[in-house]
Write a protein that holds these residues in place. Structure first.
Motif, PDB file in Angstrom:
ATOM      1  N   SER A 135       0.834  -1.203   0.000  1.00 55.33           N
ATOM      2  CA  SER A 135       0.000   0.000   0.000  1.00 55.33           C
ATOM      3  C   SER A 135       0.867   1.249   0.000  1.00 55.33           C
ATOM      4  N   TRP A 136       1.963   1.221   0.787  1.00 63.96           N
ATOM      5  CA  TRP A 136       2.901   2.339   0.752  1.00 63.96           C
ATOM      6  C   TRP A 136       3.540   2.471  -0.625  1.00 63.96           C
ATOM      7  N   LEU A 137       3.912   1.346  -1.225  1.00 60.97           N
ATOM      8  CA  LEU A 137       4.515   1.374  -2.560  1.00 60.97           C
ATOM      9  C   LEU A 137       3.570   1.987  -3.583  1.00 60.97           C
ATOM     10  N   LEU A 138       2.315   1.567  -3.549  1.00 57.87           N
ATOM     11  CA  LEU A 138       1.327   2.120  -4.473  1.00 57.87           C
ATOM     12  C   LEU A 138       1.131   3.613  -4.232  1.00 57.87           C
ATOM     13  N   PHE A 139       1.056   4.000  -2.967  1.00 55.92           N
ATOM     14  CA  PHE A 139       0.854   5.408  -2.656  1.00 55.92           C
ATOM     15  C   PHE A 139       2.012   6.251  -3.193  1.00 55.92           C
ATOM     16  N   VAL A 140       3.241   5.837  -2.934  1.00 57.01           N
ATOM     17  CA  VAL A 140       4.408   6.605  -3.382  1.00 57.01           C
ATOM     18  C   VAL A 140       4.473   6.645  -4.905  1.00 57.01           C
ATOM     19  N   PHE A 141       4.257   5.494  -5.535  1.00 58.31           N
ATOM     20  CA  PHE A 141       4.304   5.447  -6.996  1.00 58.31           C
ATOM     21  C   PHE A 141       3.256   6.365  -7.614  1.00 58.31           C
ATOM     22  N   LEU A 142       2.019   6.250  -7.133  1.00 58.04           N
ATOM     23  CA  LEU A 142       0.947   7.072  -7.688  1.00 58.04           C
ATOM     24  C   LEU A 142       1.142   8.545  -7.350  1.00 58.04           C
ATOM     25  N   TRP A 143       1.767   8.828  -6.219  1.00 56.99           N
ATOM     26  CA  TRP A 143       2.084  10.209  -5.877  1.00 56.99           C
ATOM     27  C   TRP A 143       3.029  10.792  -6.925  1.00 56.99           C
ATOM     28  N   LEU A 274       0.806   0.250 -17.633  1.00 57.80           N
ATOM     29  CA  LEU A 274       0.550   0.013 -16.215  1.00 57.80           C
ATOM     30  C   LEU A 274      -0.854   0.486 -15.823  1.00 57.80           C
ATOM     31  N   CYS A 275      -1.633  -0.434 -15.273  1.00 64.44           N
ATOM     32  CA  CYS A 275      -3.001  -0.103 -14.830  1.00 64.44           C
ATOM     33  C   CYS A 275      -3.447  -1.028 -13.703  1.00 64.44           C
ATOM     34  N   HIS A 276      -2.510  -1.773 -13.117  1.00 63.04           N
ATOM     35  CA  HIS A 276      -2.835  -2.848 -12.193  1.00 63.04           C
ATOM     36  C   HIS A 276      -3.494  -2.359 -10.909  1.00 63.04           C
ATOM     37  N   PHE A 277      -3.226  -1.119 -10.527  1.00 63.07           N
ATOM     38  CA  PHE A 277      -3.788  -0.600  -9.286  1.00 63.07           C
ATOM     39  C   PHE A 277      -5.286  -0.363  -9.373  1.00 63.07           C
ATOM     40  N   ASN A 278      -5.862  -0.404 -10.573  1.00 61.06           N
ATOM     41  CA  ASN A 278      -7.307  -0.198 -10.726  1.00 61.06           C
ATOM     42  C   ASN A 278      -8.067  -1.452 -11.139  1.00 61.06           C
ATOM     43  N   ILE A 279      -7.373  -2.534 -11.481  1.00 57.38           N
ATOM     44  CA  ILE A 279      -8.066  -3.691 -12.051  1.00 57.38           C
ATOM     45  C   ILE A 279      -8.961  -4.389 -11.020  1.00 57.38           C
ATOM     46  N   ILE A 280      -8.541  -4.451  -9.759  1.00 58.63           N
ATOM     47  CA  ILE A 280      -9.380  -5.105  -8.747  1.00 58.63           C
ATOM     48  C   ILE A 280     -10.656  -4.300  -8.510  1.00 58.63           C
ATOM     49  N   SER A 281     -10.536  -2.983  -8.486  1.00 61.83           N
ATOM     50  CA  SER A 281     -11.734  -2.144  -8.329  1.00 61.83           C
ATOM     51  C   SER A 281     -12.679  -2.305  -9.509  1.00 61.83           C
ATOM     52  N   ILE A 282     -12.128  -2.450 -10.706  1.00 64.71           N
ATOM     53  CA  ILE A 282     -12.963  -2.654 -11.885  1.00 64.71           C
ATOM     54  C   ILE A 282     -13.683  -3.988 -11.789  1.00 64.71           C
ATOM     55  N   GLN A 283     -12.992  -5.034 -11.353  1.00 61.48           N
ATOM     56  CA  GLN A 283     -13.639  -6.332 -11.178  1.00 61.48           C
ATOM     57  C   GLN A 283     -14.710  -6.261 -10.096  1.00 61.48           C
ATOM     58  N   ALA A 362      -7.666  12.059 -16.849  1.00 62.48           N
ATOM     59  CA  ALA A 362      -7.030  10.853 -16.305  1.00 62.48           C
ATOM     60  C   ALA A 362      -6.504  11.086 -14.890  1.00 62.48           C
ATOM     61  N   TRP A 363      -6.311  12.342 -14.545  1.00 62.50           N
ATOM     62  CA  TRP A 363      -5.786  12.705 -13.225  1.00 62.50           C
ATOM     63  C   TRP A 363      -6.637  12.134 -12.087  1.00 62.50           C
ATOM     64  N   PRO A 364      -7.970  12.263 -12.092  1.00 65.16           N
ATOM     65  CA  PRO A 364      -8.768  11.663 -11.009  1.00 65.16           C
ATOM     66  C   PRO A 364      -8.630  10.150 -10.926  1.00 65.16           C
ATOM     67  N   LEU A 365      -8.317   9.487 -12.057  1.00 65.50           N
ATOM     68  CA  LEU A 365      -8.136   8.041 -12.042  1.00 65.50           C
ATOM     69  C   LEU A 365      -6.871   7.634 -11.302  1.00 65.50           C
ATOM     70  N   MET A 366      -5.952   8.576 -11.114  1.00 61.13           N
ATOM     71  CA  MET A 366      -4.744   8.334 -10.321  1.00 61.13           C
ATOM     72  C   MET A 366      -4.952   8.749  -8.863  1.00 61.13           C
ATOM     73  N   ILE A 367      -5.699   9.810  -8.662  1.00 62.12           N
ATOM     74  CA  ILE A 367      -5.978  10.285  -7.304  1.00 62.12           C
ATOM     75  C   ILE A 367      -6.734   9.224  -6.509  1.00 62.12           C
ATOM     76  N   LEU A 368      -7.714   8.590  -7.121  1.00 65.58           N
ATOM     77  CA  LEU A 368      -8.565   7.636  -6.410  1.00 65.58           C
ATOM     78  C   LEU A 368      -7.765   6.475  -5.819  1.00 65.58           C
TER      79      LEU A 368
END
Length: 536
Positions: A135-143, A274-283, A362-368
């Motif tokens: 979760s920290w990794l995702l947060f830093v990367f998306l930041w 890269l889009c893996h951080f949203n695929i579970i939410s889409i499912q 696309a910016w809100p898709l990264m913020i979420l």
């Protein structure tokens, strides 16, 4: 108080228990499932036919396309210039295929282990500590991605505001601030389904710039042919005058790139898909999420994104040729030059506006997902929402602890390490139903925290190249390839084989192992290369 009623957790030491847990969960939570669910042993949160699944295949596909096609597409033309058409084509095909495979693996892991977020999927395989770390990794990367998006928004829209709006001396940081304020209602959205119109507009907008680049590239090819037939002719039209270095330009179909160029290019390709951080939410939001529908959604999104980005990259390369910049917009003049074709000028102007619109939406898709990753860390730290070994009253499914002896571990031939035991999270609702995510103060406060810190960083940074390079090489490999493959090997290896009454994907396990090794080597090599380049 947190939403304890939404989650049950059980440590599962053997393959039989993994399968049993999913079967019990199916009986307890999916009694009302339609017969269309061909795999009732999969744990889905919300349940298969829940009314809380509002997205259809069309919406989910565009959610994924809009996540993929973002600011990174602007760097694709330089990959064609550095590596040639054939090498880049093979690289993009490989990256797209690996992305498709790891997206499917993540979805399978979520269904097998009950994870309703990327962090929970990793937790099912490796435990709570890894959930927190990822979760920290995702947060830093998306930041970092959000900072890069802000820089691109500022760099794209500032000259447009100055030229079209007639504000010749406006500061770019004020332009960025104004866009941020206007976009706030979208930045506070809680689900990808609520942002579906962003996806439609963004995907259509970038297509305009793609058409402009392909048209310009085609005209350059036509002009080159005319040059070959009319050597020595004088051109009255300034747009037909070609610089000496481009006058001898030859399309590199089978160029053999240097090692440095190849290492520079592959992180760009991996970051583009890269889009893996949203695929579970889409499912989680997909209506009737059968395995086949999820695979079809992923397949359509990857294919459409590949065609769009490949056309964009190739068109940009043929348009800018040997002068291709890391950001293709730097090759597109803002002012109309004397003698320039009027249609071409306005098409590129619309394309620039379209590209800016794509990145803005696309910016809100990264913020979420960035906000949700931060809240998941808070959830784990302060509310212990995911206790791996503890229980909550009347909520744990009691399973026998058979097969937990060293002898059973030694005789286990599923390829899973005896020290790594997957667990099943039995949820009635996704993680977004937990108190931390539903609390309005935390929701708006965390969003503003991300926006303000990213804005301050974007103001302090002048260029986006270092951000893309660092994020692509050092973190994207882990998020896109290494972690999904590792989770899949651990979780899928605990599923019984067909002979044992299960449906383990043995071939996919071997594929995941191979991709894991390849990605680990690529991540190390590319990170070292980019780190050394910063000191040159």
């Amino acid at each position: 108080m947190k939403n304890y009623q939404s989650i049950q957790t059980e440590e599962v030491p053997t393959s039989e228990h993994v399968f049993a847990a999913t079967q019990i969960n199916s009986n307890n939570t999916n009694n009302n499932n339609d017969i269309k669910n061909a795999h009732p042993q999969d744990h889905l949160a919300p349940p298969f036919n829940s009314p809380e699944r509002p997205s259809n295949l069309f919406v989910g596909t565009f959610n994924l396309i809009a996540t993929i096609v973002g600011g990174g597409v602007l760097s694709l033309p330089i990959v064609f210039e550095k590596c040639g058409i054939a090498f880049t084509t093979l690289g993009m095909i490989l990256s797209a295929a690996m992305t498709y495979a790891t997206l499917v693996m993540l979805c399978y892991c979520g269904r097998r282990g009950g994870g309703s977020s990327y962090g929970e999927v990793v937790r099912s395989a490796f435990g709570t500590r890894m959930e927190e770390g990822v979760s920290w990794l995702l947060f830093v990367f998306l930041w970092f991605v959000i900072v890069a998006y802000m820089i691109l928004i500022r760099d794209i829209w500032t000259p447009l505001v100055r030229q079209v709006g007639g504000l010749g001396d406006v500061d770019g940081n004020y332009v960025l601030l104004g866009i941020t304020v206007i976009l706030l209602p979208l930045l506070f959205k809680r689900s990808l389904h609520e942002l579906r119109f962003n996806c439609y507009i963004g995907s259509a907008s970038i297509f305009v710039l793609c058409i402009a680049l392909c048209r310009g590239g085609w005209q350059n090819l036509h002009n080159n042919n005319d040059d070959d037939d009319n050597d020595g002719d004088y051109y009255d039209n300034i747009s037909d005058i070609i610089e000496e270095e481009d006058n001898n330009f030859t399309i590199e179909y089978f160029k053999m790139p240097s090692l440095q160029d190849a290492l520079f290019s592959f992180p760009i390709l991996s970051l583009c898909f890269l889009c893996h951080f949203n695929i579970i939410s889409i499912q989680n939001a997909l209506h009737e999420p059968t395995r086949q529908r999820v695979q079809n959604l992923t397949k359509y999104a990857i294919l459409a994104s590949f065609l769009l980005m490949y056309s964009f990259g190739l068109g940009g390369y043929l348009y800018a040729r040997s002068s291709t910049e890391g950001n293709i917009l730097l090759n597109v003049p803002m002012a109309r030059e004397p003698g320039e074709d009027e249609a071409e000028y306005y098409l590129f102007l619309l394309g620039r506006i379209g590209c800016g619109t794509t990145i803005v939406f696309a910016w809100p898709l990264m913020i979420l997902p960035c906000r949700e990753s931060l809240l998941e860390v808070v959830d784990v730290w302060f509310h212990h929402s995911h206790p791996r070994d503890s229980t909550t009253e009347n909520e744990i499914l009691e399973l026998p602890a058979e097969g937990d002896s060293p002898e059973d571990d030694a005789n286990n031939d599923d390829g899973c390490s005896p020290h790594i035991k997957p667990s099943v999270l039995i949820r009635h609702d996704p993680i977004q139903s937990d108190y931390i995510f539903r609390n309005a103060l935390l929701h708006y406060g965390s969003t503003m925290c991300v926006i303000i810190t990213c804005y301050l960083a974007a103001v302090a940074v002048t260029g986006v190249a270092v951000v893309w390079s660092f994020a692509g090489s050092s973190m994207a490999f882990f998020i896109a390839f290494i972690l999904p493959c590792g989770c899949f090997v651990v979780i899928e290896s605990a599923v019984p084989t067909a002979e044992e009454g299960g449906d383990r994907k043995g071939g996919w396990i071997w594929l995941a192992r191979g991709m894991f090794c390849l990605s680990a080597v690529g991540a190390v090599v590319c990170t070292v290369n980019n780190t050394m380049s910063l000191w040159r």
